[in-house]
Design an enzyme around this catalytic site. Structure first.
Site, PDB file in Angstrom:
ATOM      1  N   ALA A 162     -30.681  28.583  11.795  1.00 51.83           N
ATOM      2  CA  ALA A 162     -29.311  28.491  11.273  1.00 51.83           C
ATOM      3  C   ALA A 162     -29.078  27.106  10.685  1.00 51.83           C
ATOM      4  CB  ALA A 162     -28.303  28.775  12.383  1.00 51.83           C
ATOM      5  N   GLY A 163     -29.073  27.031   9.347  1.00 48.91           N
ATOM      6  CA  GLY A 163     -28.767  25.777   8.655  1.00 48.91           C
ATOM      7  C   GLY A 163     -27.271  25.735   8.371  1.00 48.91           C
ATOM      8  N   ASN A 164     -26.812  24.671   7.744  1.00 50.18           N
ATOM      9  CA  ASN A 164     -25.376  24.539   7.470  1.00 50.18           C
ATOM     10  C   ASN A 164     -24.932  25.382   6.286  1.00 50.18           C
ATOM     11  OD1 ASN A 164     -24.198  22.448   9.404  1.00 50.18           O
ATOM     12  ND2 ASN A 164     -26.062  21.438   8.732  1.00 50.18           N
ATOM     13  N   ASP A 204     -37.407  18.808   2.865  1.00 50.79           N
ATOM     14  CA  ASP A 204     -36.664  20.047   3.115  1.00 50.79           C
ATOM     15  C   ASP A 204     -35.361  19.949   2.341  1.00 50.79           C
ATOM     16  OD1 ASP A 204     -35.657  21.899   6.132  1.00 50.79           O
ATOM     17  OD2 ASP A 204     -35.125  22.146   4.006  1.00 50.79           O
ATOM     18  N   THR A 246     -28.903  22.142   2.538  1.00 50.65           N
ATOM     19  CA  THR A 246     -27.543  21.574   2.456  1.00 50.65           C
ATOM     20  C   THR A 246     -27.645  20.067   2.282  1.00 50.65           C
ATOM     21  OG1 THR A 246     -26.838  23.278   4.022  1.00 50.65           O
ATOM     22  CG2 THR A 246     -25.326  21.416   3.652  1.00 50.65           C
ATOM     23  N   ASP A 286     -34.202  21.547  12.729  1.00 47.77           N
ATOM     24  CA  ASP A 286     -34.922  22.013  11.531  1.00 47.77           C
ATOM     25  C   ASP A 286     -35.966  20.993  11.103  1.00 47.77           C
ATOM     26  OD1 ASP A 286     -32.858  20.246  10.859  1.00 47.77           O
ATOM     27  OD2 ASP A 286     -32.559  21.140   8.891  1.00 47.77           O
TER      28      ASP A 286
HETATM   29  N1  LIG Z   1     -29.806  33.402  -1.244  1.00 44.19           N
HETATM   30  C1  LIG Z   1     -29.376  32.128  -1.107  1.00 44.19           C
HETATM   31  N2  LIG Z   1     -28.300  31.856  -0.356  1.00 44.19           N
HETATM   32  C2  LIG Z   1     -27.888  30.549  -0.188  1.00 44.19           C
HETATM   33  N3  LIG Z   1     -28.479  29.486  -0.770  1.00 44.19           N
HETATM   34  C3  LIG Z   1     -29.558  29.741  -1.541  1.00 44.19           C
HETATM   35  C4  LIG Z   1     -30.076  31.054  -1.726  1.00 44.19           C
HETATM   36  N4  LIG Z   1     -31.169  30.965  -2.519  1.00 44.19           N
HETATM   37  C5  LIG Z   1     -31.319  29.676  -2.796  1.00 44.19           C
HETATM   38  N5  LIG Z   1     -30.345  28.946  -2.255  1.00 44.19           N
HETATM   39  C6  LIG Z   1     -30.205  27.502  -2.389  1.00 44.19           C
HETATM   40  O1  LIG Z   1     -30.606  26.971  -1.125  1.00 44.19           O
HETATM   41  C7  LIG Z   1     -29.657  26.015  -0.682  1.00 44.19           C
HETATM   42  C8  LIG Z   1     -29.564  26.194   0.806  1.00 44.19           C
HETATM   43  O2  LIG Z   1     -30.883  25.980   1.276  1.00 44.19           O
HETATM   44  P1  LIG Z   1     -31.205  26.200   2.791  1.00 44.19           P
HETATM   45  O3  LIG Z   1     -32.538  25.579   3.018  1.00 44.19           O
HETATM   46  O4  LIG Z   1     -30.984  27.610   3.177  1.00 44.19           O
HETATM   47  O5  LIG Z   1     -30.048  25.317   3.444  1.00 44.19           O
HETATM   48  P2  LIG Z   1     -29.693  25.101   4.975  1.00 44.19           P
HETATM   49  O6  LIG Z   1     -30.971  25.247   5.750  1.00 44.19           O
HETATM   50  O7  LIG Z   1     -29.127  23.718   4.962  1.00 44.19           O
HETATM   51  O8  LIG Z   1     -28.668  26.142   5.311  1.00 44.19           O
HETATM   52  C9  LIG Z   1     -28.352  26.290  -1.371  1.00 44.19           C
HETATM   53  O9  LIG Z   1     -27.714  25.055  -1.673  1.00 44.19           O
HETATM   54  C10 LIG Z   1     -28.778  27.046  -2.639  1.00 44.19           C
HETATM   55  O10 LIG Z   1     -28.842  26.145  -3.740  1.00 44.19           O
HETATM   56  C1  LIG Z   2     -29.561  16.738   8.467  1.00 49.94           C
HETATM   57  C2  LIG Z   2     -29.188  18.162   8.835  1.00 49.94           C
HETATM   58  C3  LIG Z   2     -27.683  18.349   8.807  1.00 49.94           C
HETATM   59  C4  LIG Z   2     -29.827  19.096   7.812  1.00 49.94           C
HETATM   60  O1  LIG Z   2     -29.407  20.397   8.059  1.00 49.94           O
HETATM   61  P1  LIG Z   2     -29.399  21.504   6.887  1.00 49.94           P
HETATM   62  O2  LIG Z   2     -29.513  20.794   5.576  1.00 49.94           O
HETATM   63  O3  LIG Z   2     -30.580  22.360   7.170  1.00 49.94           O
HETATM   64  O4  LIG Z   2     -28.133  22.242   7.033  1.00 49.94           O
HETATM   65  C5  LIG Z   2     -29.748  18.507  10.242  1.00 49.94           C
HETATM   66  O5  LIG Z   2     -31.124  18.177  10.270  1.00 49.94           O
HETATM   67  C6  LIG Z   2     -29.016  17.756  11.327  1.00 49.94           C
HETATM   68  O6  LIG Z   2     -27.958  18.188  11.761  1.00 49.94           O
HETATM   69  N1  LIG Z   2     -29.606  16.623  11.793  1.00 49.94           N
HETATM   70  C7  LIG Z   2     -29.011  15.847  12.844  1.00 49.94           C
HETATM   71  C8  LIG Z   2     -29.046  14.369  12.502  1.00 49.94           C
HETATM   72  C9  LIG Z   2     -30.453  13.792  12.306  1.00 49.94           C
HETATM   73  O7  LIG Z   2     -31.405  14.579  12.047  1.00 49.94           O
HETATM   74  O8  LIG Z   2     -30.609  12.562  12.439  1.00 49.94           O
HETATM   75  K   LIG Z   3     -32.419  23.805   7.050  1.00 45.90           K
END
Ligand SMILES: Nc1ncnc2c1ncn2[C@@H]1O[C@H](COP(=O)(O)OP(=O)(O)O)[C@@H](O)[C@H]1O
Ligand SMILES: CC(C)(COP(=O)(O)O)[C@@H](O)C(=O)NCCC(=O)O
Ligand SMILES: [K+]
Length: 244
Positions: free
Chosen positions: A12-14, A119, A122, A99
Site C-alpha cells: 500500500a503506497g500513498n 522507486d 508518489t 517500501d
Molecule cells: N494504474 C495506475 N494507477 C495509479 N498510478 C499509476 C497507474 N499507472 C501508472 N501510474 C503512475 O504511478 C504513480 C504511482 O506509482 P506507485 O509506485 O503506485 O506509487 P505509490 O507506491 O507511491 O502509491 C502515479 O503517480 C502515476 O503517475
Molecule cells: C517516502 C515514502 C512516503 C514513499 O512512499 P510512496 O511514494 O510509495 O507512497 C515512504 O517510503 C515513507 O513513508 N517513508 C518514511 C520516511 C523515510 O523513509 O525516511
Molecule cells: K511505493
C-alpha cells in the site's frame, strides 16, 4: 509456509495499492487499485502486508482484506535493523519506509553487487546498498505528480487541460509543457547527480512512474516492477521460517 503456498503481497503506497499473487515465488498476477480485485478466484494461504499509509488507513485496509480472507495467515511487514542479509542504514530502522526496505532487500538479492534502487511513485526514492548488503542510505524527493500538484495548488495561473500535455521539440512553449517537462527535468537532474557518484553501481528501477521517467535518463538500468513484492516475499518467508 510451503514453497507451493498461495502468497498475496499487499503493497500500500500513498497513491495506489499493489496486490501481487505469487505461487512458489513466481508472480501470477499484479492488480493496482484501491480494493482487492474481484475478477480472481485466487485464495491466499498467506498474506504479507506492507503499508506506508497512516496507522488508521492501514488498519482499515487490513480489516477489508481479512474479511475477504479470514483463513489466511497474516504478516504485517515492518522495517528492521537487519533482515535477509541486509543491514538498515537508519539510526531508527523502523522509520525507513517499508517500501524502501523491501526494495533494498530485493535488489540486493537480485543484483548481488553494489546497487542503486530508484522507486518512482508518489515520492521518488533512491537507496544505495553495497554488495555486502549494507544499506548506505538514500533520498526522498517529490514524485512527478506531487511536483505538478504543488505548482497547480500554489499558483493562480498555472492551469492546463490534460490534452495540452503533448510531447514537443525543444524548449517548452506552453504552460502544460513548461510544467510537465520542468518537473521531469527536476527529477532527472536529481537522478543524474546521483548517477555521477554511483555510476559503477548497478541501477534497478521500480514504481509507477519508472518507465515514464527513466527512459530518457540514458543510464543502463534494470526495470523491476515487482521489486517491492519480491522483497516482501524474502522478508516474510524469513520471518515465517524463524517463527517455526
Ligand atoms: N494504474 C495506475 N494507477 C495509479 N498510478 C499509476 C497507474 N499507472 C501508472 N501510474 C503512475 O504511478 C504513480 C504511482 O506509482 P506507485 O509506485 O503506485 O506509487 P505509490 O507506491 O507511491 O502509491 C502515479 O503517480 C502515476 O503517475
Ligand atoms: C517516502 C515514502 C512516503 C514513499 O512512499 P510512496 O511514494 O510509495 O507512497 C515512504 O517510503 C515513507 O513513508 N517513508 C518514511 C520516511 C523515510 O523513509 O525516511
Ligand atoms: K511505493
Amino acid at each position: 509456509m510451503s514453497v507451493e503456498s498461495n502468497l498475496l503481497v499487499v503493497d500500500a503506497g500513498n497513491t495506489s495499492i499493489k496486490f501481487t499473487a505469487l505461487l512458489g515465488g513466481q508472480v501470477l498476477w499484479v492488480s493496482r487499485g484501491d480494493t482487492y480485485p474481484v475478477d480472481t478466484d485466487f485464495v491466499p494461504d498467506v498474506i504479507y502486508f506492507a503499508s506506508v499509509r497512516s496507522k488508521e488507513l492501514s488498519a482499515l485496509l487490513r480489516a477489508d482484506i481479512q474479511a475477504e480472507f479470514p483463513q489466511s495467515q497474516w504478516l504485517t511487514l515492518k522495517s528492521q535493523d537487519y533482515a535477509c542479509g541486509v543491514r538498515n542504514a537508519y539510526v531508527e530502522p523502523e522509520r525507513l519506509g517499508i517500501d524502501r526496505w523491501l526494495g533494498v532487500i530485493a535488489a540486493h538479492h537480485l543484483v548481488k553487487g553494489d546497487v542503486v534502487i530508484v522507486d518512482a511513485g508518489t515520492a521518488i526514492k533512491v537507496d544505495v546498498v553495497n554488495q555486502a548488503g549494507v544499506h548506505l542510505g538514500g533520498y526522498i524527493a517529490p514524485g512527478l505528480a506531487m511536483m505538478e500538484d504543488a505548482l497547480l495548488s500554489k499558483t493562480a495561473r498555472i492551469r492546463y487541460e490534460a490534452h495540452e500535455v503533448v510531447a514537443g521539440q525543444g524548449l517548452p512553449n506552453s504552460t502544460a509543457r513548461a510544467v510537465t517537462e520542468g518537473c521531469h527535468e527536476m527529477a532527472l537532474g536529481f537522478l543524474e547527480r546521483i548517477y555521477r557518484r554511483y555510476s559503477t553501481f548497478k541501477w534497478v528501477v521500480t514504481g509507477g512512474d519508472a518507465q515514464r521517467l527513466l527512459d530518457v535518463l540514458g543510464v543502463a538500468l534494470e526495470c523491476q516492477p515487482n521489486l517491492v513484492a519480491l522483497g516482501a516475499k524474502l522478508v516474510g518467508d524469513e520471518r515465517l521460517r524463524g517463527d517455526k
